[in-house]
Design a protein around this motif. Structure first.
Motif, PDB file in Angstrom:
ATOM      1  N   VAL A  94       0.883  -1.165   0.000  1.00 55.16           N
ATOM      2  CA  VAL A  94       0.000   0.000   0.000  1.00 55.16           C
ATOM      3  C   VAL A  94       0.926   1.222   0.000  1.00 55.16           C
ATOM      4  CG1 VAL A  94      -1.915   1.145   1.157  1.00 55.16           C
ATOM      5  CG2 VAL A  94      -1.654  -1.334   1.366  1.00 55.16           C
ATOM      6  N   VAL A  95       0.788   2.053  -1.038  1.00 57.44           N
ATOM      7  CA  VAL A  95       1.807   3.062  -1.325  1.00 57.44           C
ATOM      8  C   VAL A  95       1.221   4.471  -1.397  1.00 57.44           C
ATOM      9  CG1 VAL A  95       3.684   3.674  -2.915  1.00 57.44           C
ATOM     10  CG2 VAL A  95       2.985   1.283  -2.696  1.00 57.44           C
ATOM     11  N   VAL A  96       1.942   5.423  -0.805  1.00 59.65           N
ATOM     12  CA  VAL A  96       1.624   6.843  -0.939  1.00 59.65           C
ATOM     13  C   VAL A  96       2.654   7.457  -1.887  1.00 59.65           C
ATOM     14  CG1 VAL A  96       1.406   9.048   0.265  1.00 59.65           C
ATOM     15  CG2 VAL A  96       0.692   6.934   1.407  1.00 59.65           C
ATOM     16  N   THR A  97       2.192   8.157  -2.927  1.00 59.62           N
ATOM     17  CA  THR A  97       3.112   8.705  -3.932  1.00 59.62           C
ATOM     18  C   THR A  97       2.913  10.213  -4.092  1.00 59.62           C
ATOM     19  OG1 THR A  97       1.624   8.423  -5.816  1.00 59.62           O
ATOM     20  CG2 THR A  97       2.979   6.534  -5.203  1.00 59.62           C
ATOM     21  N   ARG A  98       3.906  10.809  -4.751  1.00 57.80           N
ATOM     22  CA  ARG A  98       3.777  12.230  -5.078  1.00 57.80           C
ATOM     23  C   ARG A  98       4.151  12.470  -6.542  1.00 57.80           C
ATOM     24  NH1 ARG A  98       8.457  12.603  -1.561  1.00 57.80           N
ATOM     25  NH2 ARG A  98      10.349  12.535  -2.831  1.00 57.80           N
ATOM     26  N   GLY A  99       4.166  11.397  -7.323  1.00 57.36           N
ATOM     27  CA  GLY A  99       4.537  11.553  -8.730  1.00 57.36           C
ATOM     28  C   GLY A  99       3.944  10.454  -9.573  1.00 57.36           C
ATOM     29  N   ALA A 100       4.484  10.304 -10.766  1.00 54.18           N
ATOM     30  CA  ALA A 100       3.969   9.332 -11.726  1.00 54.18           C
ATOM     31  C   ALA A 100       4.519   7.942 -11.408  1.00 54.18           C
ATOM     32  CB  ALA A 100       4.338   9.751 -13.140  1.00 54.18           C
ATOM     33  N   VAL A 101       3.942   7.326 -10.387  1.00 52.82           N
ATOM     34  CA  VAL A 101       4.332   5.966 -10.004  1.00 52.82           C
ATOM     35  C   VAL A 101       3.097   5.088 -10.084  1.00 52.82           C
ATOM     36  CG1 VAL A 101       5.320   4.521  -8.195  1.00 52.82           C
ATOM     37  CG2 VAL A 101       6.079   6.883  -8.434  1.00 52.82           C
ATOM     38  N   ASP A 102       3.199   3.994 -10.836  1.00 45.96           N
ATOM     39  CA  ASP A 102       2.058   3.085 -10.928  1.00 45.96           C
ATOM     40  C   ASP A 102       2.451   1.699 -10.430  1.00 45.96           C
ATOM     41  OD1 ASP A 102       3.634   2.055 -12.950  1.00 45.96           O
ATOM     42  OD2 ASP A 102       2.312   2.700 -14.584  1.00 45.96           O
ATOM     43  N   GLU A 103       1.493   0.786 -10.436  1.00 44.49           N
ATOM     44  CA  GLU A 103       1.735  -0.553  -9.901  1.00 44.49           C
ATOM     45  C   GLU A 103       2.867  -1.255 -10.640  1.00 44.49           C
ATOM     46  OE1 GLU A 103      -1.041  -4.199  -8.410  1.00 44.49           O
ATOM     47  OE2 GLU A 103      -1.228  -3.718 -10.544  1.00 44.49           O
ATOM     48  N   ALA A 104       2.868  -1.169 -11.962  1.00 42.65           N
ATOM     49  CA  ALA A 104       3.892  -1.850 -12.747  1.00 42.65           C
ATOM     50  C   ALA A 104       5.293  -1.375 -12.363  1.00 42.65           C
ATOM     51  CB  ALA A 104       3.649  -1.620 -14.241  1.00 42.65           C
ATOM     52  N   LYS A 105       5.433  -0.074 -12.113  1.00 37.41           N
ATOM     53  CA  LYS A 105       6.733   0.498 -11.766  1.00 37.41           C
ATOM     54  C   LYS A 105       7.194  -0.003 -10.390  1.00 37.41           C
ATOM     55  CE  LYS A 105       9.055   4.925 -12.457  1.00 37.41           C
ATOM     56  NZ  LYS A 105       8.838   6.342 -12.840  1.00 37.41           N
ATOM     57  N   VAL A 106       6.265  -0.031  -9.431  1.00 37.83           N
ATOM     58  CA  VAL A 106       6.599  -0.497  -8.083  1.00 37.83           C
ATOM     59  C   VAL A 106       7.034  -1.964  -8.117  1.00 37.83           C
ATOM     60  CG1 VAL A 106       5.646  -1.033  -5.806  1.00 37.83           C
ATOM     61  CG2 VAL A 106       5.148   1.169  -6.870  1.00 37.83           C
ATOM     62  N   LEU A 107       6.254  -2.797  -8.809  1.00 35.90           N
ATOM     63  CA  LEU A 107       6.561  -4.222  -8.824  1.00 35.90           C
ATOM     64  C   LEU A 107       7.851  -4.507  -9.594  1.00 35.90           C
ATOM     65  CD1 LEU A 107       3.006  -5.817  -9.240  1.00 35.90           C
ATOM     66  CD2 LEU A 107       4.242  -5.180  -7.166  1.00 35.90           C
ATOM     67  N   ALA A 108       8.082  -3.780 -10.683  1.00 41.21           N
ATOM     68  CA  ALA A 108       9.326  -3.972 -11.443  1.00 41.21           C
ATOM     69  C   ALA A 108      10.543  -3.579 -10.604  1.00 41.21           C
ATOM     70  CB  ALA A 108       9.283  -3.158 -12.732  1.00 41.21           C
ATOM     71  N   HIS A 109      10.410  -2.500  -9.850  1.00 43.56           N
ATOM     72  CA  HIS A 109      11.502  -2.058  -8.968  1.00 43.56           C
ATOM     73  C   HIS A 109      11.784  -3.118  -7.903  1.00 43.56           C
ATOM     74  CE1 HIS A 109      14.091   0.755  -6.845  1.00 43.56           C
ATOM     75  NE2 HIS A 109      13.399   0.547  -5.746  1.00 43.56           N
ATOM     76  N   CYS A 110      10.728  -3.692  -7.333  1.00 45.45           N
ATOM     77  CA  CYS A 110      10.904  -4.752  -6.330  1.00 45.45           C
ATOM     78  C   CYS A 110      11.598  -5.969  -6.942  1.00 45.45           C
ATOM     79  CB  CYS A 110       9.556  -5.156  -5.745  1.00 45.45           C
ATOM     80  SG  CYS A 110       8.838  -3.926  -4.631  1.00 45.45           S
ATOM     81  N   LYS A 111      11.176  -6.340  -8.149  1.00 45.73           N
ATOM     82  CA  LYS A 111      11.771  -7.517  -8.798  1.00 45.73           C
ATOM     83  C   LYS A 111      13.252  -7.310  -9.095  1.00 45.73           C
ATOM     84  CE  LYS A 111       7.525  -9.313 -10.817  1.00 45.73           C
ATOM     85  NZ  LYS A 111       6.674  -9.459 -12.019  1.00 45.73           N
ATOM     86  N   ALA A 112      13.640  -6.072  -9.315  1.00 52.99           N
ATOM     87  CA  ALA A 112      15.054  -5.787  -9.610  1.00 52.99           C
ATOM     88  C   ALA A 112      15.933  -5.863  -8.371  1.00 52.99           C
ATOM     89  CB  ALA A 112      15.171  -4.399 -10.246  1.00 52.99           C
ATOM     90  N   HIS A 113      15.329  -5.725  -7.193  1.00 54.08           N
ATOM     91  CA  HIS A 113      16.128  -5.625  -5.970  1.00 54.08           C
ATOM     92  C   HIS A 113      15.848  -6.712  -4.934  1.00 54.08           C
ATOM     93  CE1 HIS A 113      17.872  -1.728  -7.035  1.00 54.08           C
ATOM     94  NE2 HIS A 113      16.688  -1.431  -7.534  1.00 54.08           N
ATOM     95  N   LEU A 114      14.829  -7.542  -5.160  1.00 53.24           N
ATOM     96  CA  LEU A 114      14.446  -8.535  -4.162  1.00 53.24           C
ATOM     97  C   LEU A 114      14.243  -9.903  -4.802  1.00 53.24           C
ATOM     98  CD1 LEU A 114      11.709  -6.434  -2.323  1.00 53.24           C
ATOM     99  CD2 LEU A 114      13.910  -7.100  -1.327  1.00 53.24           C
ATOM    100  N   ALA A 115      14.441 -10.940  -4.002  1.00 59.91           N
ATOM    101  CA  ALA A 115      14.086 -12.286  -4.447  1.00 59.91           C
ATOM    102  C   ALA A 115      12.602 -12.314  -4.802  1.00 59.91           C
ATOM    103  CB  ALA A 115      14.371 -13.292  -3.328  1.00 59.91           C
ATOM    104  N   ASN A 116      12.238 -13.134  -5.762  1.00 58.60           N
ATOM    105  CA  ASN A 116      10.880 -13.108  -6.301  1.00 58.60           C
ATOM    106  C   ASN A 116       9.811 -13.355  -5.245  1.00 58.60           C
ATOM    107  OD1 ASN A 116       9.358 -12.725  -8.766  1.00 58.60           O
ATOM    108  ND2 ASN A 116       8.738 -14.852  -8.547  1.00 58.60           N
ATOM    109  N   TYR A 117      10.091 -14.241  -4.262  1.00 52.05           N
ATOM    110  CA  TYR A 117       9.061 -14.557  -3.276  1.00 52.05           C
ATOM    111  C   TYR A 117       8.773 -13.372  -2.351  1.00 52.05           C
ATOM    112  CZ  TYR A 117      12.757 -15.366   0.229  1.00 52.05           C
ATOM    113  OH  TYR A 117      13.820 -15.233   1.089  1.00 52.05           O
ATOM    114  N   LYS A 118       9.677 -12.378  -2.325  1.00 46.98           N
ATOM    115  CA  LYS A 118       9.451 -11.194  -1.489  1.00 46.98           C
ATOM    116  C   LYS A 118       8.661 -10.108  -2.218  1.00 46.98           C
ATOM    117  CE  LYS A 118      13.941 -11.765   0.832  1.00 46.98           C
ATOM    118  NZ  LYS A 118      15.236 -11.121   1.112  1.00 46.98           N
TER     119      LYS A 118
END
Length: 506
Positions: A448-472
């Protein structure tokens, strides 16, 4: 079990079958590795690790796919007195870099494609050697084992010498190394082998990962201490498991394994007629899964409760009622209590904080003496961070987690670690990650995310996938104007869990 055990490896040697040709591992293609051959090869590999510069007490970090060679590497570390430090195969380089810097391994083992990264880490942190281990068991680890003609003698060790170090995270998001001693692992393995009636003629169907306490300690140690054998799968594959169940007597899995087996009509009472024990752990087993499995197969799953820092603490009984939703009484040699906020033990059926004590409990957290002191009471009990109750018959029921841990498919996900990654994304003000029920994984994280710019679900999940193991990586990201907070300013995660709990229902 009254005396502390100085060497887990010497105990395993003493427990090996009198016939050295008895199989330890049987691969899907029928290839067999005998107990005698396994200990001979482990002796050669232990000597090889010593020639790489490792001495007893040194850490050997391992991020490799599951193979018979990876088992030999673990045995070699036990034999040589090297501290085995397994890393999840799903970890990203960011995650690995932190863990390597913290563990300071003398030898690092990784997949062939990781070699350049590991060499850079070795140069940075002073590791003496980098070895490779491929999914098929090939690589420089196997070459090293083949090049040594003599076996290294089992190291002379003390009960409180480290055998392994497994990383577990916390609310700070920084993983901590749980230091597990020779006696921790030996005492817990003996308790489980006794409680679950392991015998030399048992055949365990092993489909768990080797970087986790469940697959590495619970499954392997109980089997080896009985001189039994394992049907060896590289991972959970429903078709292969169903094919092999008629050849096995014991199966250990996470709840996700059982829900996937139940989804297949080939799971029948006839197929599992020769099985004497199904064990579930690493995450809560839903009572409905327990009941559905027993109705389908006539076999009651045995659920137990443990954690990285303690090994196994409780188990539903082998002989006696295995209660859905309960994790059973304390194992032999383990004490469990439930206390209130002041630390006073509470009466039966009263909910409170779960604490444990016994030879199974870790020595402490690596390089974190203050954190270690915080997690133990003045009278020596370990604070599990779980909330539960003990019923009138002495069965423990886990009712929640004090630290908002998410267990997805048997793997621990620590919200703070995921939140730190999301919060680092440009345009994100803050985030909260909570676990919600999921029919396959037990639970999954949502952000659950609070933003102040052009951030969407795809961007958040892609960023997580780049920095975290998939199960996280969260399954979904939702956007709100503000996170709900109490009067003290703390995010009310219970409200968020309630809001999104029905996402995957039905």
């Amino acid at each position: 079990m009254s005396h502390a055990i100085a060497s887990l490896y010497r105990l395993l040697l003493a427990s090996a079958p009198s016939d050295p040709s008895a199989p330890m591992l049987i691969s899907p293609d029928g290839t067999r590795l005998s107990h005698g051959e396994a200990h001979h090869l482990a002796g050669r590999l232990a000597r090889g690790l010593a020639t790489c510069g490792a001495v007893p007490g040194d850490r050997v970090s391992v991020r490799a796919d599951k193979s018979p060679t990876s088992v030999l590497l673990y045995l070699a570390c036990l034999r040589g007195g090297f501290v085995y430090v397994p890393f999840n195969t799903a970890y990203t380089e960011d995650e690995l870099a932190y863990l390597i810097g913290d563990a300071e391994p003398a030898v690092m083992v990784g997949r062939p494609e990781d070699e350049a990264f590991l060499n850079a880490q070795a140069a940075r942190h002073g590791a003496r050697a980098v070895l490779t281990l491929a999914a098929d068991g090939g690589g420089s680890v196997r070459d090293l084992m083949a090049s040594e003609r003599c076996e290294g003698a089992p190291a002379d060790l003390r009960p409180d010498d480290l055998a392994a170090m497994l990383y577990t995270s916390g609310t700070t998001g920084k993983p901590k190394g749980a230091m597990l001693t020779q006696d921790n692992l030996a005492a817990n393995g003996l308790a489980l082998a006794e409680a679950w009636r392991f015998q030399a003629d048992d055949v365990l169907l092993h489909a768990l990962p080797l970087f986790h306490a469940h697959g590495l300690f619970v499954a392997c140690h109980t089997t080896w201490l009985a001189g039994a054998s394992m049907l060896w799968l590289p991972g959970f594959d429903r078709d292969r498991v169903l094919d092999l169940l008629p050849q096995a007597t014991v199966f250990m899995g996470v709840p996700t394994f059982y829900t996937r087996l139940l989804a297949d009509p080939r799971l029948t009472a006839e197929r599992v007629a020769g099985m004497r024990l199904f064990v579930s752990g690493s995450a809560p087993l839903l009572a409905e899964t327990h009941r559905a499995f027993e109705e389908r197969t006539g076999k009651a799953i045995l659920e137990r409760y443990g954690m990285t820092e303690t090994g196994m603490n409780t188990s539903n009984p082998y002989d006696g009622p295995r209660r859905p939703g309960a994790v059973g009484p304390a194992l032999p040699g383990v004490s469990v209590r439930v206390v209130d906020e002041e630390g006073a033990e509470v009466p039966a059926e009263t909910v409170g904080d779960v604490q444990v004590k016994g030879r199974n409990v870790m020595k402490g957290y690596w390089k974190l003496p203050e954190k270690t002191r915080e997690e133990f009471t003045a009278d020596g009990w370990f604070k599990t961070g779980d909330v539960g109750r003990i019923d009138a018959e002495g069965y423990l029921h886990i009712v929640g987690r004090a630290k908002d841990l998410i267990i997805s498919g048997g793997y621990n996900v620590y919200p703070k670690e995921v939140e730190d990654v999301i919060d680092a994304l440009d345009g994100v003000v803050e985030s909260a990650v909570v676990g919600v029920p999921h029919p396959d994984f037990g639970e999954v994280g949502v952000a659950v995310v609070v933003t102040r710019g052009a951030v969407d679900e795809a961007k958040v999940l892609a960023h997580c996938k780049a920095h975290l193991a998939n199960y996280k990586v969260p399954k979904n990201a939702f956007f709100v104007v503000d996170l709900p907070r109490n009067t003290m300013g703390k995010v009310q995660k219970a409200l968020l869990r309630d809001t999104y709990k029905g996402l995957f229902a039905g």
